[in-house]
Design a protein around this motif. Structure first.
Motif, mmCIF file in Angstrom:
data_model
loop_
_atom_site.group_PDB
_atom_site.id
_atom_site.type_symbol
_atom_site.label_atom_id
_atom_site.label_comp_id
_atom_site.label_asym_id
_atom_site.label_seq_id
_atom_site.Cartn_x
_atom_site.Cartn_y
_atom_site.Cartn_z
ATOM 1 N N ARG A 138 49.330 1.900 -4.530
ATOM 2 C CA ARG A 138 50.193 1.765 -5.703
ATOM 3 C C ARG A 138 51.131 0.583 -5.496
ATOM 4 O O ARG A 138 51.736 0.429 -4.436
ATOM 5 C CB ARG A 138 51.001 3.042 -5.926
ATOM 6 N N ALA A 139 51.259 -0.242 -6.522
ATOM 7 C CA ALA A 139 52.150 -1.392 -6.447
ATOM 8 C C ALA A 139 53.591 -0.962 -6.717
ATOM 9 O O ALA A 139 53.844 -0.015 -7.476
ATOM 10 C CB ALA A 139 51.723 -2.449 -7.455
ATOM 11 N N THR A 140 54.510 -1.669 -6.105
ATOM 12 C CA THR A 140 55.921 -1.430 -6.363
ATOM 13 C C THR A 140 56.388 -2.337 -7.496
ATOM 14 O O THR A 140 55.718 -3.305 -7.868
ATOM 15 C CB THR A 140 56.758 -1.709 -5.117
ATOM 16 N N ALA A 141 57.562 -2.043 -8.025
ATOM 17 C CA ALA A 141 58.126 -2.881 -9.084
ATOM 18 C C ALA A 141 58.367 -4.295 -8.580
ATOM 19 O O ALA A 141 58.142 -5.277 -9.299
ATOM 20 C CB ALA A 141 59.429 -2.256 -9.592
ATOM 21 N N GLU A 142 58.806 -4.421 -7.332
ATOM 22 C CA GLU A 142 59.059 -5.738 -6.759
ATOM 23 C C GLU A 142 57.764 -6.545 -6.649
ATOM 24 O O GLU A 142 57.738 -7.737 -6.975
ATOM 25 C CB GLU A 142 59.707 -5.596 -5.391
ATOM 26 N N GLN A 143 56.679 -5.899 -6.184
ATOM 27 C CA GLN A 143 55.410 -6.599 -6.093
ATOM 28 C C GLN A 143 54.936 -7.069 -7.457
ATOM 29 O O GLN A 143 54.447 -8.197 -7.609
ATOM 30 C CB GLN A 143 54.353 -5.686 -5.462
ATOM 31 N N ALA A 144 55.063 -6.208 -8.456
ATOM 32 C CA ALA A 144 54.630 -6.574 -9.805
ATOM 33 C C ALA A 144 55.417 -7.768 -10.319
ATOM 34 O O ALA A 144 54.844 -8.721 -10.870
ATOM 35 C CB ALA A 144 54.784 -5.381 -10.740
ATOM 36 N N ARG A 145 56.736 -7.753 -10.145
ATOM 37 C CA ARG A 145 57.566 -8.874 -10.613
ATOM 38 C C ARG A 145 57.208 -10.163 -9.872
ATOM 39 O O ARG A 145 57.185 -11.244 -10.472
ATOM 40 C CB ARG A 145 59.049 -8.546 -10.422
#
Length: 211
Positions: free
Chosen positions: A183-190
């Motif tokens: 699962r990706a984190t919000a930081e990775q997505a940004r």
């Protein structure tokens, strides 16, 4: 046949027979490799630097340092194999762009919508696909089917050398989400969305295209 009389050796003969018996393999004590290794290690550092015998705690500290160094070397040597094994639970890493071809702007819009909706996994995937599609549209890379995330990062590294590390990090995130069931984190997505936006606006460092 007459039975032989009991053996009655003298003192020297008895000693010789006893030594011969002990010399047989049945009576040889086999030292374990752990004991041999420990004895070698303690002998090695017992007189380290000509300072004479070292305290016992020094030996333990040195042993711990050696073990840490060995583990660090093993971890470094097997990091790629570990990464591949981690991703192989659902198959080896595959292509970034799948299915019907879509424009980079379409992937970019889906990534932004997913990020706004908190769907970080989809944001990572679509933003990195926008990077891939944009590279093809701008002729930085040829339109080769089946290009993997790391092949994309490696191909774009000469074009955007300042973003090389970010491209590799984004490739890791893409593979982990798409093929590693992570699962990706919000930081990775940004980070991946921002990377795509910067590359879309950046000028290439090389005039020629990469294959």
């Amino acid at each position: 046949m007459r039975a032989r009389p009991p053996l009655d050796p003298d003192r020297d003969e008895a000693r010789r027979l006893f030594q011969d018996e002990l010399a047989r393999g049945d009576y040889q004590l086999q030292e374990s490799w752990v004991s041999r290794a420990w004895r070698w290690f303690t002998d090695l550092f017992s007189g380290f630097g000509g300072l004479g015998p070292l305290p016992g705690w020094v030996t333990w500290v040195l042993l711990a340092l050696v073990l840490v160094a060995v583990l660090a070397v093993l971890a470094f040597a097997t990091r790629d194999r570990w990464r591949t094994a981690r991703l192989s639970g659902h198959g080896a890493p595959g292509a970034v762009l799948e299915g019907p071809a879509r424009a980079a702007s379409e992937h970019r819009q889906e990534a932004a919508a997913a990020l706004g909706a908190g769907d970080h996994d989809r944001a990572v995937l679509e933003a990195y696909r926008a990077v891939a599609a944009g590279a093809v549209e701008r002729t930085f890379l040829d339109d080769r089917p089946g290009r993997t995330a790391h092949e994309l990062a490696t191909g774009l590294a000469p074009v955007f050398p300042d973003a090389r590390d970010e491209l590799l990090t984004a490739a890791d995130a893409f593979d982990a989400v798409r093929y590693g069931d992570h699962r990706a984190t919000a930081e990775q997505a940004r980070q991946v969305v921002d990377l795509d936006a910067r590359l879309d606006a950046a000028r290439p460092a090389l005039a020629e295209t990469a294959s």
